[in-house]
Every structure is written in C-alpha cells, then in structure tokens.
Design a protein around this motif. Structure first.
Motif, PDB file in Angstrom:
ATOM      1  N   SER A   1      -7.089   7.811  -9.462  1.00 20.08           N
ATOM      2  CA  SER A   1      -8.426   7.498  -8.949  1.00 20.08           C
ATOM      3  C   SER A   1      -8.501   6.109  -8.334  1.00 20.08           C
ATOM      4  O   SER A   1      -9.356   5.854  -7.492  1.00 20.08           O
ATOM      5  N   THR A   2      -7.623   5.203  -8.751  1.00 20.35           N
ATOM      6  CA  THR A   2      -7.659   3.835  -8.200  1.00 20.35           C
ATOM      7  C   THR A   2      -6.493   3.569  -7.246  1.00 20.35           C
ATOM      8  O   THR A   2      -6.328   2.443  -6.776  1.00 20.35           O
TER       9      THR A   2
ATOM     10  N   ILE B   1      -4.201   5.061   2.590  1.00 26.35           N
ATOM     11  CA  ILE B   1      -5.039   6.229   2.288  1.00 26.35           C
ATOM     12  C   ILE B   1      -5.164   7.088   3.536  1.00 26.35           C
ATOM     13  O   ILE B   1      -5.337   6.588   4.645  1.00 26.35           O
ATOM     14  N   SER B   2      -5.124   8.414   3.330  1.00 24.94           N
ATOM     15  CA  SER B   2      -5.303   9.347   4.450  1.00 24.94           C
ATOM     16  C   SER B   2      -5.891  10.637   3.901  1.00 24.94           C
ATOM     17  O   SER B   2      -5.711  10.977   2.734  1.00 24.94           O
TER      18      SER B   2
ATOM     19  N   VAL C   1      -8.531  14.134  -0.791  1.00 23.55           N
ATOM     20  CA  VAL C   1      -9.004  15.474  -0.470  1.00 23.55           C
ATOM     21  C   VAL C   1     -10.389  15.656  -1.078  1.00 23.55           C
ATOM     22  O   VAL C   1     -10.529  15.746  -2.308  1.00 23.55           O
ATOM     23  N   SER C   2     -11.385  15.614  -0.247  1.00 21.40           N
ATOM     24  CA  SER C   2     -12.781  15.793  -0.687  1.00 21.40           C
ATOM     25  C   SER C   2     -13.151  14.793  -1.774  1.00 21.40           C
ATOM     26  O   SER C   2     -13.780  15.129  -2.794  1.00 21.40           O
ATOM     27  N   GLY C   3     -12.721  13.525  -1.610  1.00 15.98           N
ATOM     28  CA  GLY C   3     -13.026  12.470  -2.581  1.00 15.98           C
ATOM     29  C   GLY C   3     -12.070  12.409  -3.749  1.00 15.98           C
ATOM     30  O   GLY C   3     -12.226  11.547  -4.629  1.00 15.98           O
TER      31      GLY C   3
END
Length: 519
Positions: free
Chosen positions: A325-326, A370-371, A389-391
């Motif tokens: 998440s980070t 990030i991508s 992917v979608s957050g």
C-alpha cells in the motif's frame, strides 16, 4: 498468814539447796534446773525477759550485772543479748531471722510447642536481706489440677522451651527464693498449672522456583516445593490454585497431602502440562496456596504464598504479510526508505531487471515508479513497477524482448527459535495481456536455499487473460518445507515468455501472506 509462812520456807530452802522447777530432783551441780514438763504431757519453755531498745536502756545496769540475759524484741530485730560488764555493752548471742518469701509466682509466654516460657515472682525478706541465687524447676501435669505432676528433668532456669512432649499437658513454674544473708533459702512456691499446651503451628510457604517447562516435556509434571518451620505430627493438606488452567491437564485447584513427620522442604507433583496442538504462545502461570488444613497445630499460609511456572509453547508460528500500500516503485534498499521495499525481503530476478539481497537499487529498471499498466514497449520502460489497479497497488514487472525469463522473489526469515515445517502461502497474481495471442506462462515455486526450486503445480498459469486489461488470480496453497531457525523460505513468482512474437506483457503480485509453523 499461812501463805507468808510457805513463802518464807521456800526462800529458806532456796538459800541452802539446789532449786528445781518442774522437778523434785534438781541436778546437784546446778543452782537452778528447769524441766520442760512435770508430767511429760504438757511441755513449755523458758522465756527470758523481752524488752525494746528503749526499755533495755532504762535498766540500771552496772558492771556487777555482767552476764545479765534479755531478749531484745524491737521491730524486726529479735536477738538474745547478754550484758558485757567489762565492755559496758549489750552483745548479741543469737539473732532470729525470717527466711525470704516468694509470692505472685507465675509464668508468661505462648503456650505452644517450640515457644519459650518465662517464670516470674516477687521476692521479699522481713529483714530486708538482699536476694541471692534463687532456684527454679518446671513441672508437667495431666490436668490443671496437677494430676500426675512431675518435675521436668534439667529445667533449672527461669525460662523453659516447650517441646512436643508437652503437647496436651499442663505446665507449672516453681521458685525457691534465696537471700545473700540471714536465713535462706525460703519455701518453694509453685504457680498454678496452665495449658493444655498446643502443638506447633502449621505454616506452609512456597520455596519459589519460578521454573520453566516445555509444553512437550517428558515427564510433563510441574513439581512445587513447600517449606514449613515446624514438622507436623499429623498429615497436612494444602490446596493450590493456578491463575489459569488451559495449559494444564487439571481443570481446577489441586490438594496435596504432606505426610506426618515430613521434614521441610517438601517437593511433590502438583500439576501436569497439557501438550495441545495449537500455537498459543508461552504463558506464565501463577500458583497460589489457598488453604491449609489438618496438621497438629493452628493452620496458616506463610510467605511467600505464590510461585510461577512458564509454559513454553512447542507450536511455533511465523507470519508475514505485505499489501504494497505504501510502495511507490522507487526501488529497493535495506532498511527501506519511504516508498521502497526491503531488499532483504524482496528481490527482482531476470532479464529485464536484477537486484541483490540486501542491496540498494533505486534507479533504472528496478525503480520504474507507479503506473496503471500497458506501458509502451521499449527498453526504457522494462523493469519493476508499482502497478496501481483501481487504487490497489502491487509489485509488478514489465516484460520485454523477444524472450523473457525472470520474476519476483520473496524470502521469509525464520526467527521463531524452532524448525518450521508447514507453510501456507496466499497471494493474488495479476497479469496484463497486451495482445490476444501468446502463452505467457507464470507459476510459483519454493526453495530453502535459493538454488533448487520446486514448482507449486497449483499455481501454474498459462492463460492469456483479457487483452489490454488486468486479470487477477488468487491462490492459497500449502507447502511442506523444513526451514531451521534463522533459515529462510524462498518463494519465486516466475514468468517465461518463449514466443518471439509475444512480448510486452505485465504481471505482478499483491496481498501476500505467508504463515509457517512446526505442527
């Protein structure tokens, strides 16, 4: 007239012969003989004149009265005195003296076996003669009335320590007063009998051991040690409770019996360890003495009244989890700075990017950022990403070249102190197929040495997925692998592209959990 005549005759007889009182045959050697009785039935004595000092001093005494005899009775002075005509003084022949007296004879102290009693009394002497060395003795009887009383051998001191022989008996103290001067000793006087003497108290304490016991120990007994200052003449029951019972085979307090006459300390088995099949961690149990019954004396709980035992769990579990998440795709280093991953835990291995365990890799292919995916196919874009992917973020790779081999490695460090043998691995694998054709093969394998890997068949994936879209595959598998303490379990999410016309696909891993145990 007749009485006067008789008196004159008596005087005349005394003048010319021996005189006898209570006898008609006085000794011819005596002037006057006094018998104590005239009939051998009634007796008496001769009483000299009794005077006080003041009265004596009024006697018109002269040297001619040498040898005069009196009884001086003045206050506590009672002396037979004779007058010395030459010296002109009254001299004592013999002085009467009262013996000292013992009164209020008693003793004090706890009337329990092992305790010391102390005798006491009041000393007095009529003539105020100072006290000398008194005599003492203690008595033992079967009742307060002194039934079967007998002196206790060797008890000549003012104090006496009660013994087990005195239990149930009654005790008396006797004192015989003595004076340094005058008449001595006085009459022996006893205290009242007191009792019955009680047995030594039963006082039970723990000898603290604060021990540790492995859950799978053989034998599985927990032995506790008890101390008591006095040996009981009858059995003693002791109840012990535990702060918890889930780790014991017993479900409640236990009562043990200390046999009569047992010497302190006393060790016995009280509880047993329950070797369950569960990872319930180590726990410290506190044992408490809750009750003491029986014994030959008063019951009580001493200090310390608690002891502990640590139950060491033999079922060990190691847990690892990562959801990225980070993670911002900025690379790997140990320890990781914000946005990066720990290179002691994660490693990129393959054609498009390569990192080392414990290395620092913060530029180029290992740190593409990030991508959302579907990155353009060129060498500047191949490498490691934080795909979003979608957050939801993941650790992913952009494949490239005519052929591709490599993937993502994870190593889990066993720090439990035990060898772990069973593992549960859960994760979600994502793939992005940038064309409708191809057989980009992805699968998970494991190793204990990072050299020889064994494929986990249940995780093999050769499906193409949806073209130009992310497809998720969730796996939950069990792995049997022996990893010693301080060793590692290695997991390798590996991809192989052996089709020259198939390149540019993307894949990643997320929601990783690894659980290792030894049961």
């Amino acid at each position: 007239m007749k009485q006067i005549l008789l008196w004159l005759l008596l005087v005349a007889e005394i003048s010319f012969a021996q005189v006898g009182i209570n006898t008609t045959t006085p000794s011819p050697a005596s002037v006057l003989e006094v018998k104590s009785s005239s009939n051998n039935v009634n007796f008496g004595g001769m009483l000299p004149p009794r005077v006080t000092v003041a009265q004596r001093n009024t006697i018109p005494i002269t040297a001619a009265d040498d040898g005069m005899l009196i009884m001086l009775a003045d206050g506590t002075t009672r002396c037979l005195q004779i007058y010395n005509g030459i010296a002109g003084t009254w001299e004592n022949i013999y002085c009467l003296n009262n013996a000292p007296v013992a009164s209020s004879v008693s003793f004090s102290g706890t009337q329990t076996s092992g305790q010391t009693l102390t005798g006491s009394f009041l000393y007095s002497d009529t003539e105020s003669d100072p006290a000398g060395t008194h005599s003492y003795i203690w008595y033992r009887a079967d009742s307060a009335a002194g039934l079967n009383a007998a002196p206790i051998a060797g008890t000549t001191a003012l104090t006496y320590m009660l013994t087990d022989t005195d239990i149930g008996k009654f005790i008396c103290f006797e004192a015989t007063p003595a004076a340094l001067s005058g008449t001595s000793p006085g009459i022996a006087v006893r205290s009242p009998y007191s009792g019955a003497i009680a047995a030594k108290p039963t006082i039970i304490s723990f000898v603290q051991q604060n021990q540790s016991k492995n859950e799978n120990a053989a034998p599985n007994t927990i032995n506790l040690t008890f101390s008591f200052p006095n040996v009981s003449t009858s059995p003693v029951s002791v109840t012990i409770a535990s702060s918890a019972y889930g780790r014991l085979t017993q479900t409640g307090p236990r009562t043990i019996v200390i046999p009569a006459g047992t010497a302190s300390p006393y060790t016995t088995t009280v509880f047993n360890v329950n070797n369950n099949v569960a990872d319930d961690n180590n726990v410290t149990l506190t044992f408490s003495i809750t009750n003491v019954t029986g014994g030959s004396g008063a019951n009580s709980i001493g200090t310390p009244n608690t002891d502990t035992c640590t139950i060491v769990d033999d079922e060990m579990t190691l847990s690892f989890a990562e959801n990225f998440s980070t993670f911002t795709g900025t690379g790997f280093d140990p320890p990781p700075t914000a946005g990066r991953l720990d290179s002691d835990v994660w490693k990129i291995h393959g054609d498009v990017a390569q990192t080392n365990w414990g290395g620092t890799h913060t530029t180029g292919a290992p740190a593409r950022g990030i991508s959302t995916g579907n990155v353009a196919n060129n060498t500047a874009n191949f490498g490691a990403y934080s795909f979003n992917v979608s957050g939801n973020r993941m650790l992913g790779l952009k494949a490239g070249g005519d052929t591709y081999w490599g993937g993502i490695k994870l190593r889990v460090h066993n720090t439990t102190g035990a060898t772990l043998t069973n593992w549960t691995v859960s994760y979600t694998m994502y793939r992005y197929n940038n064309s409708v054709a191809g057989n980009f093969s992805i699968g998970m394998s494991y190793s204990t040495n990072d050299t020889a890997y064994t494929a986990i068949a249940a995780t093999a994936n050769a499906a193409t997925g949806n073209a130009n879209a992310w497809t998720a595959y969730t796996y939950n598998v069990n792995v049997t692998a022996s990893v010693a303490n301080n060793g590692y379990l290695y997991l390798f999410l590996e991809a192989v592209n052996d089709q020259a016309w198939q390149f540019g696909d993307e894949f990643g891993i997320d929601n990783v959990t690894v659980s290792g145990r030894n049961f």
